[in-house]
Enzyme design. Structure first.
Site, PDB file in Angstrom:
ATOM      1  N   PHE A   1       0.835  -1.207   0.000  1.00  0.00           N
ATOM      2  CA  PHE A   1       0.000   0.000   0.000  1.00  0.00           C
ATOM      3  C   PHE A   1       0.874   1.264   0.000  1.00  0.00           C
ATOM      4  CE2 PHE A   1      -1.986   2.764   3.486  1.00  0.00           C
ATOM      5  CZ  PHE A   1      -2.558   3.653   2.585  1.00  0.00           C
TER       6      PHE A   1
ATOM      7  N   LEU B   1      10.536  -0.476   3.642  1.00  0.00           N
ATOM      8  CA  LEU B   1       9.115  -0.615   4.024  1.00  0.00           C
ATOM      9  C   LEU B   1       8.680  -2.071   4.103  1.00  0.00           C
ATOM     10  CD1 LEU B   1       9.188   2.426   3.196  1.00  0.00           C
ATOM     11  CD2 LEU B   1       6.943   2.102   2.169  1.00  0.00           C
TER      12      LEU B   1
ATOM     13  N   THR C   1      11.439 -10.748   8.966  1.00  0.00           N
ATOM     14  CA  THR C   1      11.433  -9.652   7.987  1.00  0.00           C
ATOM     15  C   THR C   1      11.933  -8.363   8.625  1.00  0.00           C
ATOM     16  OG1 THR C   1       9.717 -10.605   6.612  1.00  0.00           O
ATOM     17  CG2 THR C   1       9.917  -8.228   6.537  1.00  0.00           C
TER      18      THR C   1
ATOM     19  N   ARG D   1      27.712  -1.027   2.726  1.00  0.00           N
ATOM     20  CA  ARG D   1      28.617  -1.286   1.592  1.00  0.00           C
ATOM     21  C   ARG D   1      28.510  -0.209   0.525  1.00  0.00           C
ATOM     22  NH1 ARG D   1      28.027  -3.233  -3.228  1.00  0.00           N
ATOM     23  NH2 ARG D   1      25.909  -4.011  -2.891  1.00  0.00           N
TER      24      ARG D   1
ATOM     25  N   TYR E   1       5.325  -8.239  15.552  1.00  0.00           N
ATOM     26  CA  TYR E   1       5.405  -6.978  14.807  1.00  0.00           C
ATOM     27  C   TYR E   1       6.065  -5.894  15.662  1.00  0.00           C
ATOM     28  CZ  TYR E   1       3.683  -3.031  11.973  1.00  0.00           C
ATOM     29  OH  TYR E   1       3.576  -1.901  11.211  1.00  0.00           O
TER      30      TYR E   1
ATOM     31  N   THR F   1      -2.199   4.971   8.775  1.00  0.00           N
ATOM     32  CA  THR F   1      -2.315   5.681   7.502  1.00  0.00           C
ATOM     33  C   THR F   1      -3.239   4.879   6.581  1.00  0.00           C
ATOM     34  OG1 THR F   1      -0.132   6.622   7.814  1.00  0.00           O
ATOM     35  CG2 THR F   1      -0.968   6.593   5.563  1.00  0.00           C
TER      36      THR F   1
ATOM     37  N   ARG G   1      -7.664  -4.051   8.216  1.00  0.00           N
ATOM     38  CA  ARG G   1      -7.446  -2.753   8.871  1.00  0.00           C
ATOM     39  C   ARG G   1      -8.756  -1.969   8.885  1.00  0.00           C
ATOM     40  NH1 ARG G   1      -1.513  -0.780   6.942  1.00  0.00           N
ATOM     41  NH2 ARG G   1      -1.836  -2.116   5.140  1.00  0.00           N
TER      42      ARG G   1
HETATM   43  P1  NAD Z   1       1.637  -3.570   3.148  1.00  0.00           P
HETATM   44  O1  NAD Z   1       1.440  -4.902   3.781  1.00  0.00           O
HETATM   45  O2  NAD Z   1       0.675  -3.136   2.100  1.00  0.00           O
HETATM   46  O3  NAD Z   1       3.099  -3.435   2.537  1.00  0.00           O
HETATM   47  C1  NAD Z   1       4.207  -4.156   2.984  1.00  0.00           C
HETATM   48  C2  NAD Z   1       4.906  -4.746   1.756  1.00  0.00           C
HETATM   49  O4  NAD Z   1       6.088  -5.435   2.176  1.00  0.00           O
HETATM   50  C3  NAD Z   1       4.016  -5.747   1.036  1.00  0.00           C
HETATM   51  O5  NAD Z   1       3.990  -5.435  -0.316  1.00  0.00           O
HETATM   52  C4  NAD Z   1       4.726  -7.074   1.307  1.00  0.00           C
HETATM   53  O6  NAD Z   1       4.515  -8.034   0.302  1.00  0.00           O
HETATM   54  C5  NAD Z   1       6.171  -6.650   1.439  1.00  0.00           C
HETATM   55  N1  NAD Z   1       6.977  -7.596   2.215  1.00  0.00           N
HETATM   56  C6  NAD Z   1       6.644  -8.217   3.367  1.00  0.00           C
HETATM   57  N2  NAD Z   1       7.640  -9.016   3.779  1.00  0.00           N
HETATM   58  C7  NAD Z   1       8.641  -8.892   2.853  1.00  0.00           C
HETATM   59  C8  NAD Z   1       9.913  -9.487   2.704  1.00  0.00           C
HETATM   60  N3  NAD Z   1      10.381 -10.351   3.613  1.00  0.00           N
HETATM   61  N4  NAD Z   1      10.666  -9.149   1.628  1.00  0.00           N
HETATM   62  C9  NAD Z   1      10.189  -8.278   0.696  1.00  0.00           C
HETATM   63  N5  NAD Z   1       8.988  -7.683   0.793  1.00  0.00           N
HETATM   64  C10 NAD Z   1       8.212  -7.993   1.852  1.00  0.00           C
HETATM   65  O7  NAD Z   1       1.651  -2.502   4.341  1.00  0.00           O
HETATM   66  P2  NAD Z   1       1.840  -0.913   4.319  1.00  0.00           P
HETATM   67  O8  NAD Z   1       0.714  -0.343   5.078  1.00  0.00           O
HETATM   68  O9  NAD Z   1       2.145  -0.427   2.973  1.00  0.00           O
HETATM   69  O10 NAD Z   1       3.126  -0.759   5.243  1.00  0.00           O
HETATM   70  C11 NAD Z   1       4.414  -0.457   4.719  1.00  0.00           C
HETATM   71  C12 NAD Z   1       5.390  -0.264   5.878  1.00  0.00           C
HETATM   72  O11 NAD Z   1       4.934   0.809   6.708  1.00  0.00           O
HETATM   73  C13 NAD Z   1       5.524  -1.481   6.785  1.00  0.00           C
HETATM   74  O12 NAD Z   1       6.875  -1.617   7.161  1.00  0.00           O
HETATM   75  C14 NAD Z   1       4.672  -1.129   7.971  1.00  0.00           C
HETATM   76  O13 NAD Z   1       5.129  -1.766   9.126  1.00  0.00           O
HETATM   77  C15 NAD Z   1       4.834   0.371   8.043  1.00  0.00           C
HETATM   78  N6  NAD Z   1       3.690   1.009   8.720  1.00  0.00           N
HETATM   79  C16 NAD Z   1       2.494   1.191   8.074  1.00  0.00           C
HETATM   80  C17 NAD Z   1       1.436   1.779   8.752  1.00  0.00           C
HETATM   81  C18 NAD Z   1       0.118   2.054   8.092  1.00  0.00           C
HETATM   82  O14 NAD Z   1      -0.777   2.583   8.747  1.00  0.00           O
HETATM   83  N7  NAD Z   1      -0.100   1.771   6.836  1.00  0.00           N
HETATM   84  C19 NAD Z   1       1.587   2.153  10.096  1.00  0.00           C
HETATM   85  C20 NAD Z   1       2.796   1.910  10.731  1.00  0.00           C
HETATM   86  C21 NAD Z   1       3.845   1.352  10.022  1.00  0.00           C
HETATM   87  N1  UDP Z   2      24.474  -7.572   3.017  1.00  0.00           N
HETATM   88  C1  UDP Z   2      23.646  -7.510   1.925  1.00  0.00           C
HETATM   89  N2  UDP Z   2      24.024  -6.728   0.878  1.00  0.00           N
HETATM   90  C2  UDP Z   2      25.183  -6.031   0.846  1.00  0.00           C
HETATM   91  C3  UDP Z   2      26.021  -6.100   1.982  1.00  0.00           C
HETATM   92  C4  UDP Z   2      25.625  -6.882   3.056  1.00  0.00           C
HETATM   93  O1  UDP Z   2      22.592  -8.118   1.885  1.00  0.00           O
HETATM   94  O2  UDP Z   2      25.443  -5.345  -0.143  1.00  0.00           O
HETATM   95  C5  UDP Z   2      24.052  -8.376   4.160  1.00  0.00           C
HETATM   96  C6  UDP Z   2      25.038  -9.475   4.460  1.00  0.00           C
HETATM   97  O3  UDP Z   2      24.391 -10.704   4.199  1.00  0.00           O
HETATM   98  C7  UDP Z   2      25.331  -9.341   5.926  1.00  0.00           C
HETATM   99  C8  UDP Z   2      24.414  -8.240   6.425  1.00  0.00           C
HETATM  100  O4  UDP Z   2      24.010  -7.537   5.291  1.00  0.00           O
HETATM  101  O5  UDP Z   2      24.988 -10.516   6.623  1.00  0.00           O
HETATM  102  C9  UDP Z   2      25.101  -7.310   7.382  1.00  0.00           C
HETATM  103  O6  UDP Z   2      26.229  -6.750   6.738  1.00  0.00           O
HETATM  104  P1  UDP Z   2      27.425  -6.185   7.575  1.00  0.00           P
HETATM  105  O7  UDP Z   2      28.475  -5.739   6.612  1.00  0.00           O
HETATM  106  O8  UDP Z   2      26.954  -5.220   8.554  1.00  0.00           O
HETATM  107  O9  UDP Z   2      27.897  -7.424   8.432  1.00  0.00           O
HETATM  108  P2  UDP Z   2      28.760  -8.703   8.137  1.00  0.00           P
HETATM  109  O10 UDP Z   2      28.849  -8.869   6.646  1.00  0.00           O
HETATM  110  O11 UDP Z   2      30.071  -8.401   8.767  1.00  0.00           O
HETATM  111  O12 UDP Z   2      28.001  -9.794   8.788  1.00  0.00           O
HETATM  112  N1  UDP Z   3     -11.149  -2.379  14.362  1.00  0.00           N
HETATM  113  C1  UDP Z   3     -12.541  -2.463  14.420  1.00  0.00           C
HETATM  114  N2  UDP Z   3     -13.205  -3.107  13.415  1.00  0.00           N
HETATM  115  C2  UDP Z   3     -12.570  -3.646  12.343  1.00  0.00           C
HETATM  116  C3  UDP Z   3     -11.149  -3.555  12.275  1.00  0.00           C
HETATM  117  C4  UDP Z   3     -10.478  -2.922  13.307  1.00  0.00           C
HETATM  118  O1  UDP Z   3     -13.161  -1.965  15.374  1.00  0.00           O
HETATM  119  O2  UDP Z   3     -13.262  -4.204  11.469  1.00  0.00           O
HETATM  120  C5  UDP Z   3     -10.438  -1.661  15.437  1.00  0.00           C
HETATM  121  C6  UDP Z   3      -9.267  -2.410  16.037  1.00  0.00           C
HETATM  122  O3  UDP Z   3      -9.700  -3.264  17.087  1.00  0.00           O
HETATM  123  C7  UDP Z   3      -8.409  -1.269  16.543  1.00  0.00           C
HETATM  124  C8  UDP Z   3      -8.659  -0.161  15.514  1.00  0.00           C
HETATM  125  O4  UDP Z   3      -9.876  -0.495  14.872  1.00  0.00           O
HETATM  126  O5  UDP Z   3      -8.861  -0.822  17.795  1.00  0.00           O
HETATM  127  C9  UDP Z   3      -7.553  -0.021  14.473  1.00  0.00           C
HETATM  128  O6  UDP Z   3      -7.305  -1.294  13.921  1.00  0.00           O
HETATM  129  P1  UDP Z   3      -6.261  -1.562  12.750  1.00  0.00           P
HETATM  130  O7  UDP Z   3      -6.119  -3.039  12.620  1.00  0.00           O
HETATM  131  O8  UDP Z   3      -6.645  -0.794  11.547  1.00  0.00           O
HETATM  132  O9  UDP Z   3      -4.898  -0.900  13.249  1.00  0.00           O
HETATM  133  P2  UDP Z   3      -4.053  -0.951  14.614  1.00  0.00           P
HETATM  134  O10 UDP Z   3      -4.820  -1.688  15.675  1.00  0.00           O
HETATM  135  O11 UDP Z   3      -2.809  -1.656  14.241  1.00  0.00           O
HETATM  136  O12 UDP Z   3      -3.903   0.466  14.954  1.00  0.00           O
END
Ligand code: NAD
Ligand code: UDP
Ligand code: UDP
Length: 308
Positions: free
Chosen positions: A8, A68, A87, A101, A140, A170, A181
Site C-alpha cells: 500500500f 518498508l 522480515t 557497503r 510486529y 495511515t 485494517r
Molecule cells: P503492506 O502490507 O501493504 O506493505 C508491505 C509490503 O512489504 C508488502 O507489499 C509485502 O509483500 C512486502 N513484504 C513483506 N515481507 C517482505 C519481505 N520479507 N521481503 C520483501 N517484501 C516484503 O503494508 P503498508 O501499510 O504499505 O506498510 C508499509 C510499511 O509501513 C511497513 O513496514 C509497515 O510496518 C509500516 N507502517 C504502516 C502503517 C500504516 O498505517 N499503513 C503504520 C505503521 C507502520
Molecule cells: N548484506 C547484503 N548486501 C550487501 C552487503 C551486506 O545483503 O550489499 C548483508 C550481508 O548478508 C550481511 C548483512 O548484510 O549478513 C550485514 O552486513 P554487515 O556488513 O553489517 O555485516 P557482516 O557482513 O560483517 O556480517
Molecule cells: N477495528 C474495528 N473493526 C474492524 C477492524 C479494526 O473496530 O473491522 C479496530 C481495532 O480493534 C483497533 C482499531 O480499529 O482498535 C484499528 O485497527 P487496525 O487493525 O486498523 O490498526 P491498529 O490496531 O494496528 O492500529
C-alpha cells in the site's frame, strides 16, 4: 530502492519518486502486496521490479533505501509471526549491510506500535513504550523495536546515514481490501451494505493520516542533513474514536449498514495520537488532508476496485 514497494504505502512512494525523476528499484516478495499495485508503473523505463525476500542478502547498487518491507496489518503479520520478526530483524540487518557497503542513506518505516498500548498520551518520541513482549502483536512490535535498535547501532558503530520514521495509522487507495485494517474494513462493509464491525465498544482511539501526506513526510525526511536521524512520529494528530470513524464512513457512503459490536482483540491499544512537534520543527511537515476528504478519495477507489 523501495523494499515492500508493491504494498500500500510502497506503491505510492514508488510513484512519487518516479514523478520526482528518480530511478526506482522496487524490492518485493508479494507476501501482502500485489503486482496490481505497481502494474501501472511497469512500462516506465525508470522503474524496475525485483522479486526478493529481504530476509536474504541482496547485492545491488543504490543510493537511497526506503525500507518498508513488512506486513502491516494484524491479520497479515499474525499469519506467519516468525516470518514477520525475520522480515523486520533479518531484513533490517541485510538492508543496513547493503547501506553500509554502498554508502546509501536508509530510511526505516517504523511504527507507532513501538509505543505498544501507550500510558503516555499523545505519544512523543522520547516515550519508551508499553509493549507486551510475548503477545500476538509482539512479532510486529518487537520486530520493529529491534529494527530501530539495529538502525541506531549501525549509525553509532558504522556512521550510516539513517532516518527513522514512526508511522501512525495511515489509509488511502490500494489498501488491501481483506487485510482487516479498520478504514478499509469499514469502507468495504459499507459499500457492500454489510454490518460494520466495531471491535470492543468503539471507544478506543486512533489518528488517521491520508497516504499522500505521509509520503510527503518520507521524502522530506530522506532529504534532511545527515545529523537528522529521527525517530520522528508521522501521522495525523487529529484523534477519533473507532465509533466516530464508523459514523464518518457511513456519512460518506450512506446505505443501510448498521454498527455491530464484536470482541476486542488481545493487546489492542486503547488510544493513539502522535505528537508531531519534531516533524513540524525539523521538516516543516504536517498533514493537510482532513479525514472526510481522505475518506471520499478512498471510497472512490474501493467503489471502482470492487466494481460497486
Ligand atoms: P503492506 O502490507 O501493504 O506493505 C508491505 C509490503 O512489504 C508488502 O507489499 C509485502 O509483500 C512486502 N513484504 C513483506 N515481507 C517482505 C519481505 N520479507 N521481503 C520483501 N517484501 C516484503 O503494508 P503498508 O501499510 O504499505 O506498510 C508499509 C510499511 O509501513 C511497513 O513496514 C509497515 O510496518 C509500516 N507502517 C504502516 C502503517 C500504516 O498505517 N499503513 C503504520 C505503521 C507502520
Ligand atoms: N548484506 C547484503 N548486501 C550487501 C552487503 C551486506 O545483503 O550489499 C548483508 C550481508 O548478508 C550481511 C548483512 O548484510 O549478513 C550485514 O552486513 P554487515 O556488513 O553489517 O555485516 P557482516 O557482513 O560483517 O556480517
Ligand atoms: N477495528 C474495528 N473493526 C474492524 C477492524 C479494526 O473496530 O473491522 C479496530 C481495532 O480493534 C483497533 C482499531 O480499529 O482498535 C484499528 O485497527 P487496525 O487493525 O486498523 O490498526 P491498529 O490496531 O494496528 O492500529
Amino acid at each position: 530502492m523501495v523494499t515492500g514497494g508493491g504494498g500500500f504505502l510502497g506503491s505510492h512512494l514508488c510513484e512519487r519518486l518516479l514523478n520526482d525523476g528518480c530511478d526506482v528499484l522496487c524490492v518485493e516478495n508479494f507476501y501482502s502486496g500485489t503486482r496490481d499495485n505497481v502494474v501501472h508503473l511497469m512500462n516506465n523505463p525508470h522503474f524496475e521490479l525485483m522479486r526478493h525476500d529481504v530476509t536474504f542478502p541482496l547485492y545491488v547498487e543504490v543510493d537511497e533505501i526506503y525500507n518498508l518491507a513488512c506486513p502491516a496489518s494484524p491479520i497479515h503479520y499474525q499469519r506467519d509471526p516468525v516470518q514477520t520478526t525475520k522480515t523486520s530483524v533479518h531484513g533490517a540487518i541485510n538492508m543496513l549491510g547493503l547501506a553500509k557497503r554502498t554508502g546509501a542513506r536508509i530510511l526505516q518505516a517504523s511504527t507507532s506500535e513501538v509505543y505498544g498500548d501507550p500510558e503516555v498520551h499523545p505519544q512523543r518520541e522520547d516515550y519508551w513504550g508499553h509493549v507486551n513482549p510475548i503477545g500476538i502483536r509482539s512479532c510486529y512490535d518487537e520486530g520493529k523495536r529491534c529494527a530501530e535498535t539495529l538502525f541506531f547501532d549501525y549509525y553509532r558503530q558504522h556512521q550510516l546515514e539513517i532516518k527513522v520514521v514512526r508511522i501512525f495509522n495511515t489509509y488511502g487507495p490500494r489498501m488491501h481490501p481483506n487485510d482487516g485494517r479498520v478504514v478499509s474494513n469499514f469502507i468495504v462493509q459499507a459499500l457492500r451494505g454489510e454490518d460494520i464491525t466495531i471491535y470492543g465498544d468503539g471507544s478506543q482511539t486512533r489518528s488517521f493520516c491520508y497516504v499522500d501526506d505521509l509520503i510527503e513526510g518520507f521524502v522530506r525526511m530522506m532529504a534532511t542533513p545527515s545529523d537528522v536521524t529521527g525517530p520522528f512520529n508521522m501521522g495525523n494528530p487529529v484523534e477519533f474514536t473507532i465509533k466516530e470513524l464508523a459514523e464518518a464512513v457511513l456519512k460518506s457512503i450512506g446505505g443501510k449498514s448498521t454498527l455491530i459490536f464484536k470482541p476486542l482483540p488481545q493487546d489492542d491499544p486503547k488510544q493513539r495520537q502522535p505528537d508531531i512537534t519534531m516533524a513540524r520543527e525539523k521538516l516543516g511537515w504536517e498533514p493537510k488532508v482532513k479525514l472526510q476528504d481522505g475518506l471520499e478519495r478512498t471510497v472512490a477507489y474501493f467503489r471502482n476496485f470492487l466494481a460497486l
